[in-house]
Design a protein around this motif. Sequence first.
Motif, short mmCIF file in Angstrom:
data_model
loop_
_atom_site.label_atom_id
_atom_site.label_comp_id
_atom_site.label_asym_id
_atom_site.label_seq_id
_atom_site.Cartn_x
_atom_site.Cartn_y
_atom_site.Cartn_z
N ARG A 58 0.85 -1.23 0.13
CA ARG A 58 -0.10 0.04 -0.02
C ARG A 58 0.94 1.09 -0.07
O ARG A 58 1.81 1.37 1.06
CB ARG A 58 -0.94 0.04 1.14
N LEU A 59 0.48 2.18 -0.88
CA LEU A 59 1.48 3.30 -0.94
C LEU A 59 1.23 4.38 -0.40
O LEU A 59 -0.07 4.95 -0.49
CB LEU A 59 1.59 3.47 -2.66
N LEU A 60 2.33 5.05 0.20
CA LEU A 60 2.13 6.35 0.90
C LEU A 60 2.86 7.32 0.10
O LEU A 60 4.23 7.38 0.13
CB LEU A 60 2.76 6.18 2.26
N PRO A 61 2.43 8.19 -0.71
CA PRO A 61 3.13 9.19 -1.43
C PRO A 61 3.63 10.53 -0.69
O PRO A 61 2.76 11.07 0.33
CB PRO A 61 2.10 9.66 -2.38
N THR A 62 5.03 11.08 -0.95
CA THR A 62 5.39 12.09 -0.32
C THR A 62 5.81 13.13 -1.32
O THR A 62 6.37 12.85 -2.42
CB THR A 62 6.54 11.89 0.53
N PRO A 63 5.33 14.28 -1.53
CA PRO A 63 5.59 15.30 -2.76
C PRO A 63 7.10 15.65 -2.92
O PRO A 63 7.75 15.83 -1.87
CB PRO A 63 4.51 16.39 -2.27
N VAL A 64 7.29 15.59 -4.43
CA VAL A 64 8.63 16.06 -4.93
C VAL A 64 8.41 17.02 -5.91
O VAL A 64 7.33 16.75 -6.57
CB VAL A 64 9.59 15.08 -5.29
N ASP A 65 9.08 18.18 -6.15
CA ASP A 65 8.72 19.11 -7.13
C ASP A 65 10.35 19.45 -7.61
O ASP A 65 11.10 18.76 -7.00
CB ASP A 65 8.06 19.97 -6.92
N VAL A 66 10.22 20.28 -8.36
CA VAL A 66 11.48 20.81 -9.19
C VAL A 66 12.37 21.42 -7.86
O VAL A 66 13.52 21.58 -8.10
CB VAL A 66 11.55 21.67 -10.35
N ASP A 67 11.42 21.99 -7.05
CA ASP A 67 12.45 22.82 -5.87
C ASP A 67 12.93 21.78 -4.69
O ASP A 67 13.62 22.10 -3.81
CB ASP A 67 11.60 23.82 -5.31
N GLY A 68 12.37 20.49 -5.02
CA GLY A 68 13.05 19.43 -4.05
C GLY A 68 11.97 18.96 -3.28
O GLY A 68 10.35 18.87 -3.47
#
Length: 467
Positions: free
Chosen positions: A204-214
Amino acid sequence: MTSRLVQQLGAQNVAGATAAALAGHVRALILDGRLTVGERLPSERSLALELRRSRSTITRVYGLLESDGYVTRLHGGSTRVTLPRTSIIRDSSEPDSAIDLSIASMDSTPGLYDATVRSLPRLAALRGTSGYSLRGLPELRDAVAQRFTQRGVDTSADEIIITSGALNAFNLVLATIGRRGERALVEQPTFPHALEALHRHGYRLLPTPVDVDGWDARHLTEVLLADHPHLAYLIPDFHNPTGATLPDGERERIATTARSAGMILIVDETTSELDIDRGWSPLPLAAYNPHVVTVGSMSKIAWGGMRLGWIRAERSLITRLLAVRPSFELGTALLEQCIAVELLAEMPALTAHVRERLRAGRAAVAAGLDAIDGIRMPQTVGGLSTWVDLGAPVSTRLSLAARERELILPPGPRFTTGGVLERRLRIPITLPPERTAMAMERLRLAWNDLHGGAVPRPEELPHAAVI
């Protein structure tokens, strides 16, 4: 538990949608690979409950998909994903008619041929052996270990297994330590095939955000401490697809937190050598936590046709991996290993060539996007791609419009766990500049089609291109 279909749709994205519109959203998921052929969809009753819609609406949705050839249904049985027998794509007998931006990879390094020739005596010397290489050639394992040591992590050949690529390595790790029903922390967005592998192993997946700024380091740490995932899968160097790099301080904090929580940290270093002009070199995450499992590959720095990768792990885990590996393969091809020994001996020249190729590819993408009003390219200091901002949630529609222009371009949600990031699009910087220029011109035409109203919405497409 939420079905995978609803996770991919995003319940908030289809709230109030008509049956035709909802069918269109499902069709778009099938077209870009987020739902796979043969995959079983929820029953009408289950999907109606999950989406809080009437069963008659869901019956109509499945009926539309079936009539267009996107699902097959058995009376009183299952509904499964399929593809239509016909499509609106033009017959493309010419191999270069379509440009594929779904694969971010360069052609082979110029040194590959010479390395292959030099490797032949080494291969010939192995003819008297069985030819099976479960652990990997000692000289190759030693070369990979030396590369880790040069980067700041003392490593011996006993801590290395040679595999048939990084994805093969990841699957071997999951087959050995995986626990069905457990949680896994993943970046959002991330490498789609890693998500598929984790799903296949029952996580079961727990997402954590990443963007171009890290990364959102606070969110990541809170998830680790509050949800206690069994493992985490991270791409800390030139993250795929955003291109971000995790700073040393955050690496140490994450590695320490994972160690104290007893969580397995799997680090994908496939893109770690793809520096253009980052200006600094972070330590590998394994430098901060001896229990980190690292997977790597030659495919991005030498050639995708070389299916060769590796795992770096503690000796105790290496022993377990070697016990499991024969259940699905008996080793890695010897020719690729012999070639890799030669290539790793020339890493400065190899990485310098890759740097120039990526710099030229980045410039070509930037030049092409300059001609498209509304798409913003972020600073891209390395990696395989640039993670562009479309300014509006139109990624899937643009992907469909691009197919009409014979440009294969996966939308932003393809890299996520729940059908989000419709404002984003991954554009590889790995093609030769002239090929990239052609691709950007097709993207410009597709963008104009989209904003000029020439492209139908997904729900209006009876048959979409399948390439």
